[in-house]
Scaffold this motif. Structure first.
Motif, PDB file in Angstrom:
ATOM      1  N   ASP A  47       0.526  -1.293  -0.475  1.00 37.95           N
ATOM      2  CA  ASP A  47       0.217   0.300   0.221  1.00 37.95           C
ATOM      3  C   ASP A  47       0.703   0.875  -0.067  1.00 37.95           C
ATOM      4  N   LYS A  48       0.195   2.495  -0.088  1.00 31.11           N
ATOM      5  CA  LYS A  48       1.175   3.923   0.295  1.00 31.11           C
ATOM      6  C   LYS A  48       1.699   3.464   1.109  1.00 31.11           C
ATOM      7  N   ARG A  49       1.624   3.176   1.852  1.00 32.76           N
ATOM      8  CA  ARG A  49       2.987   2.986   3.124  1.00 32.76           C
ATOM      9  C   ARG A  49       3.171   2.388   3.211  1.00 32.76           C
ATOM     10  N   GLY A  50       3.750   2.132   1.591  1.00 31.98           N
ATOM     11  CA  GLY A  50       4.692   0.572   1.732  1.00 31.98           C
ATOM     12  C   GLY A  50       4.287  -0.604   3.113  1.00 31.98           C
ATOM     13  N   GLU A  51       2.988  -1.166   3.483  1.00 28.84           N
ATOM     14  CA  GLU A  51       3.478  -2.269   3.430  1.00 28.84           C
ATOM     15  C   GLU A  51       2.165  -3.152   2.999  1.00 28.84           C
ATOM     16  N   LEU A  52       2.372  -4.415   2.821  1.00 28.49           N
ATOM     17  CA  LEU A  52       2.090  -5.307   2.279  1.00 28.49           C
ATOM     18  C   LEU A  52       0.714  -5.777   2.830  1.00 28.49           C
ATOM     19  N   TYR A  53      -0.431  -5.559   1.735  1.00 36.16           N
ATOM     20  CA  TYR A  53      -2.123  -5.364   1.794  1.00 36.16           C
ATOM     21  C   TYR A  53      -2.609  -6.517   1.259  1.00 36.16           C
ATOM     22  N   LYS A  54      -1.625  -7.575  -0.017  1.00 34.55           N
ATOM     23  CA  LYS A  54      -2.800  -8.219   0.324  1.00 34.55           C
ATOM     24  C   LYS A  54      -1.422  -9.381  -1.140  1.00 34.55           C
TER      25      LYS A  54
END
Lengths: 276, 793
Positions: A207-214
């Motif tokens: 995501d936009k924060r650089g965190e894995l989301y899917k």
């Protein structure tokens, strides 16, 4: 005085060398980028465009964090009109029971927004649905329309992040970042592309924060009429721990779908032979 | 043969006592760095409590977020212009990048799904996928928004001047920190828009952060003021240091023990230091008496030369002091400890912890009164005490005269005083009857403060910042899709919206109606629930084909057995959600829906349960403590009658204070409930001192005057004299104690959080009231009931 000039000469040389190095680096990157885009294009063709047409019974299981399930069962027909470009989809729903006989049709265009139609048996009415948002959920699952029908390769910058083994398969790991930040939910995604058949083995969305989301995983690949087909796949949402499992059954290619399958008349009254 | 006496041991080995206490204190002090802090009032109820388990399950069923921050954007000239709309889009984008927020579920113009109908097609898309630019586009956008009842009052105010961005938090994220970052984002925007950040997590976490800051700031200030006042009263640094030391020691011991045992410091237990400081001032009575005694003994010694050795005089003064003051000090400590100790049998854990550790601290204070204080009295320079004590002489006549006069009012006009008191009491009872048991955290911030203003303005403009749910529960799959269920829910919603504090309700029915209308070319005739289950199911399915998952998940559960009605409330007052619950009950009982029941849930509901469990627990504890304190009084005086008399100032003080609380409309909230226990322990102190000393004086006088006897009808003159002496001498200790308190705690009135203001005002007025009551009302009661009081003895 003298010393200074020598130093400045050295400096100029250094600058020149650096400049050369940078140029080389840029060349290397763009060459890589071209490779990466080619790989992605090839992968998309293998994944979403095999055969002239296709018929498949799709079971979709939407599973919530605490294990509750919703089921969608449908027959999906697909016909290609242009390699890597225009396609038409026709979907007939069996489940949930109260939406049985609902049908859904998509004209997918390479260059513009898709056209979509829906038929509501309870009202005996067909309505066109505008498709402004490819990022919305496909029938409530963890897949978006884009995940189902593919995202334009040109919309992202692609690069090879690395090459590694995934399980027992050699894979390219392609990093794709949207050219227009607003044009996607992810800030970048990583795709593991099977070097053997070019099917995606795994995708990670950040995501936009650089965190894995899917995460997408190809759980079962079968050979059907000579085409490699992902017959079981999962999309798992890391944040909500919700996931969607999709199983393909009775996959058939090149069945000779007529153009008039993809019309409003058939939307209301699909031919049995195509949907069973 | 002689029993071990802690006091005489301390007097004989003062340095040893100081050293022992210092070592023990150090032992407790090293526990303190292990402190863990828990500022979430939610945790006052354990995670396993019914309401939390239930709320968790509702949150899971509907994929809801526990905490949501609301950013309000207000433009007085209207938000429907390109610049403001662009800001909304920009701020939403920025907020999505924040740590601790649930990015995809942020709700604003640019993210909320809307179903609209255009000439030839239906569109499900974000309300504002692109910022409209021309005036025509903006007008069209505005029109489409006001045609969608789902959006109005939730995302846009009716007058078009306000919008909101709802920012859900990830579990464990700190509401204040996210709120601060949201404010940062907003502050980067220029222009005439105003920004307001509201929501339960903001109030809660801001309070949590502020609370510790203020405890750190105002506790030392109170301590300093107390120190200065003490110096003005007693003029000897060594002695007053020992009072402060006693306070500090008791704080360190009890907080050290609390932390050492692994308890987190909750909002309630964070008040322990302030309370112990208050309780520690009881040792003033010891100094007060010691100064009198010391002077008397010195002058004896100088005159008679009987005790040439000054050390002896001092030793005797200390022992004599402890002999007369020991009993009341012991029992006041016992009463205070009991007042708090009773909380130990309550079932809310932080309430228990709070009670037990204050009781422990009180016992420590008492222990110090009999060890450290006598020890220090032996250690300070005699000359200095004498200087300070002789300063007493001059001031004594003035103060003593005032106090004597006060005592005389009670003594000579006893009937009038008692009748006046009863009148005041009656009025106070009326006040008490209007007390509202309610805990509204937003009100813990002062009027005009950021948190409170934001909340007020947002509630004025939009549906409400407080959120509750009403959940329809059935045991049948697809029950919610039935037209009769849908219509039932719709009527219930309209019914709820009639309540004054309900700003907006929202459910799956609103989606169905909206889709129905849109599907039928915006024909208002179709703005209703369809007549067949299939139509409803297909509308919803169509919606789910395009919308975000959470849109539907938030309002129906997976098998469509349950539906969730969102109820936005304009206040966090417990009454607002109570009204909703009552309304649901009357509605469902007058026309029940077979197969379904309706249950409340959500933060507002949690607060209501919290209110009932925690506050009523405190109230129960308070009433129990009232009874126990009476029992202690009976033991102290070995007399039921005297216990009744001593109880009166306590009863009066508490009644008057709570009467005032009722009249000024202050809620019985957590700070007040905590104070109630303190009030009881403290308010009874003065009466114990007064009566104990009075009775002792009377006995001494009777012995001295052989013509009088306590068994015969009491000698009026003797009685009056003793009362006036008590009012003047121990009365001085009482007054000093009250002044000390009042000044120390008045500093808290300037605190920016209302609970501290409440604590300050409450303690100060309580002390003054009970001091006055003891000095005026007790003599009046004793005179009036002397026949009854002295009959048998």
């Amino acid at each position: 005085m003298n010393k200074v000039s020598i130093n400045s000469f050295k400096f100029q040389v250094l600058c020149f060398v650096l400049l050369l190095a940078t140029c080389n680096l840029q060349l290397a990157t763009s060459a890589f980028a071209a490779d990466a885009a080619d790989i992605m294009k090839k992968s998309q063709l293998t994944f979403l465009y095999p055969g002239k047409d296709m018929k498949v019974r799709v079971y979709m299981k939407l599973i919530s964090k605490d294990g509750k399930e919703r089921v969608r069962e449908m027959t999906m027909l697909r016909k290609n009109y242009q390699e890597g470009g225009d396609q038409r989809y026709f979907i007939y729903f069996y489940q949930p029971a109260d939406v049985r006989d609902m049908t859904f049709m998509v004209y997918k265009y390479a260059a513009k927004d898709d056209d979509r139609w829906i038929f509501m048996p309870a009202l005996n009415m067909v309505r066109r649905i505008a498709a402004n948002d490819k990022r919305s959920s496909f029938v409530g699952s963890d897949f978006t329309y884009e995940d189902v029908s593919g995202r334009d390769i040109e919309d992202d910058n692609h690069s090879i992040a690395k090459e590694e083994k995934l399980g027992d398969k050699d894979a390219y790991v392609i990093k794709s970042a949207p050219k227009d930040e607003k044009g996607a939910d992810f800030s970048y995604k990583l795709s593991w592309i099977d070097k053997g058949n070019f099917l995606p083995l795994k995708e990670e969305y950040y995501d936009k924060r650089g965190e894995l989301y899917k995460t997408f995983t190809a759980d079962e690949v079968k050979n059907v009429q000579g085409f490699p087909v992902i017959t079981k796949r999962t999309m798992k949402d890391k944040k909500t721990e919700h996931k969607t499992e999709v199983t393909y059954q009775k996959t058939e290619f090149n069945i000779g779908l007529d153009d008039d399958v993809f019309t409003e008349r058939y939307l209301k009254k699909p031919l049995k032979k195509w949907i069973e | 043969m002689k029993k071990f006496s802690l006091t005489s041991f301390s007097v004989d080995h003062p340095w040893l006592i100081v050293a022992i206490i210092a070592i023990i204190t150090l032992g407790f002090a090293i526990q303190i760095p292990k402190i863990t802090i828990d500022t979430d009032p939610k945790n006052m109820l354990p995670a396993t409590s019914d309401v939390r388990v239930y709320n968790d399950s509702v949150e899971k069923d509907f994929a809801l977020h526990k905490d949501t921050i609301v950013l309000g954007i207000i433009n007085k000239n209207g938000i429907f212009n390109q610049t403001t709309l662009e800001k909304i889009a920009r701020i939403t984008d920025e907020a999505q990048k924040l740590k601790g927020v649930v990015t995809r579920d942020i709700t604003s113009f640019t993210t909320v799904d809307d179903v609209i109908s255009t000439s030839d097609s239906i569109t499900v898309k974000p309300l504002m996928s692109e910022v409209p630019k021309s005036q025509q586009e903006i007008d069209g956008f505005k029109k489409s928004i006001y045609e969608n009842p789902i959006i109005v009052d939730r995302l846009v105010s009716r007058d078009g001047t306000a919008t909101a961005i709802y920012i859900p938090l990830e579990p464990g994220a700190n509401g204040k920190e996210v709120a601060d970052r949201v404010r940062d984002i907003a502050s980067k925007e220029k222009g005439n828009e105003e920004y307001y950040v509201a929501g339960d997590p903001v109030a809660r976490d801001t309070f949590g952060a502020e609370m510790f800051k203020q405890m750190g700031f105002f506790s030392p200030i109170s301590g300093m003021v107390m120190f200065i006042t003490l110096y003005l009263l007693f003029g000897n640094l060594g002695l007053i240091s020992s009072v402060m030391a006693v306070a500090m020691i008791s704080i360190i011991w009890s907080m050290g023990l609390l932390i050492g045992l692994g308890y987190p410091v909750h909002i309630m237990s964070s008040m322990i230091p302030v309370f112990l400081m208050a309780i520690a001032t009881d040792s003033i009575h010891i100094f007060n008496e010691f100064y009198f005694r010391f002077r008397e003994l010195r002058s004896h010694a100088e005159r008679g030369n009987e005790r040439a050795e000054s050390g002896n005089a001092r030793r005797q003064a200390v022992l004599d002091t402890m002999k007369v003051v020991g009993q009341p000090v012991k029992y006041t400590a016992l009463a205070t400890a009991a007042g708090f100790g009773v909380l130990a049998i309550m079932h809310i854990i932080p309430v228990k912890v709070f009670g037990i550790f204050i009781a422990f601290g009180t016992i420590v204070i008492r222990l110090m009164s009999f060890s450290l204080i006598p020890a220090v009295m032996m250690l300070v320079s005699e000359k200095k005490i004498l200087t300070a004590a002789s300063g007493e002489d001059e001031a004594e006549n003035r103060t003593a005269n005032i106090l004597k006069n006060l005592g005389a009012v009670g003594t000579h006009k006893s009937a009038l005083v008692v009748v006046a008191g009863i009148l005041v009491l009656a009025i106070a009872v009326v006040g008490i009857s209007t007390i509202n048991v309610n805990n509204n955290m937003v009100n813990w911030f002062k009027k005009g403060s950021d948190v409170r203003e934001s909340d007020r303005i947002m509630n004025e403009k939009l549906g409400g910042t407080a959120l509750g749910y009403v959940v329809a529960v059935s045991g049948e799959d697809d029950f919610i899709k039935k037209p009769e269920t849908m219509k039932y829910i719709e009527t219930l919603q309209r019914d709820l919206e009639k309540l004054p504090n309900v700003g907006k309700t929202f459910s799956v029915v609103d989606y169905v109606k909206r889709i129905s209308k849109v599907f039928n070319n915006n024909d208002p005739a179709f703005d209703k629930v369809p007549d067949t289950k299939e139509a409803i199911a297909q509308y919803l399915f169509m919606f789910s084909m395009s919308a975000k998952q959470s849109d539907l998940d938030n309002v129906v559960d997976y098998p469509f057995r349950k539906a969730n009605i969102w109820v936005q409330l304009k206040t966090w007052d417990a009454k607002a959600i109570q009204d909703v619950i009552d309304k649901v009950k009357t509605y469902t009982s007058s026309n029940p829906l077979p197969g379904a029941e309706f249950k409340p849930a959500g933060t507002a509901y949690f607060n209501l349960v919290w209110n009932n469990e925690v506050l009523y627990d405190m109230l129960k504890g308070f009433i129990l403590a009232l009874i126990i304190v009476f029992v202690i009084l009976v033991f102290n005086f070995r007399s039921f009658k005297w216990a009744v008399v001593a109880y009166m100032p306590l009863l009066f003080t508490i009644t008057v204070i709570y009467g005032a609380v009722g009249f000024i409309g202050k809620d019985f909230d957590m700070p007040i409930s905590v104070l109630s226990c303190l009030s009881l322990g403290m308010a009874v102190d003065f009466a114990i001192h007064f009566i104990s000393r009075f009775r002792r004086r009377l006995e001494d006088s009777v012995v001295a005057d052989s013509s009088a006897s306590l068994n015969t009808p009491i000698n009026g003159q003797l009685l009056t004299d003793s009362l006036l002496w008590t009012a003047a001498r121990p009365g001085k200790g009482i007054m000093r104690n009250a002044i000390l308190f009042a000044t120390a705690f008045s500093a808290m009135v300037f605190a920016p959080l209302t609970p501290y203001v409440t604590v300050g005002l409450f303690i100060a007025s309580m002390m003054f009231l009970s001091a006055l009551m003891s000095i005026i009302y007790l003599p009046a009661l004793i005179i009036l009931f002397k026949g009854w009081l002295f009959k048998k003895q």
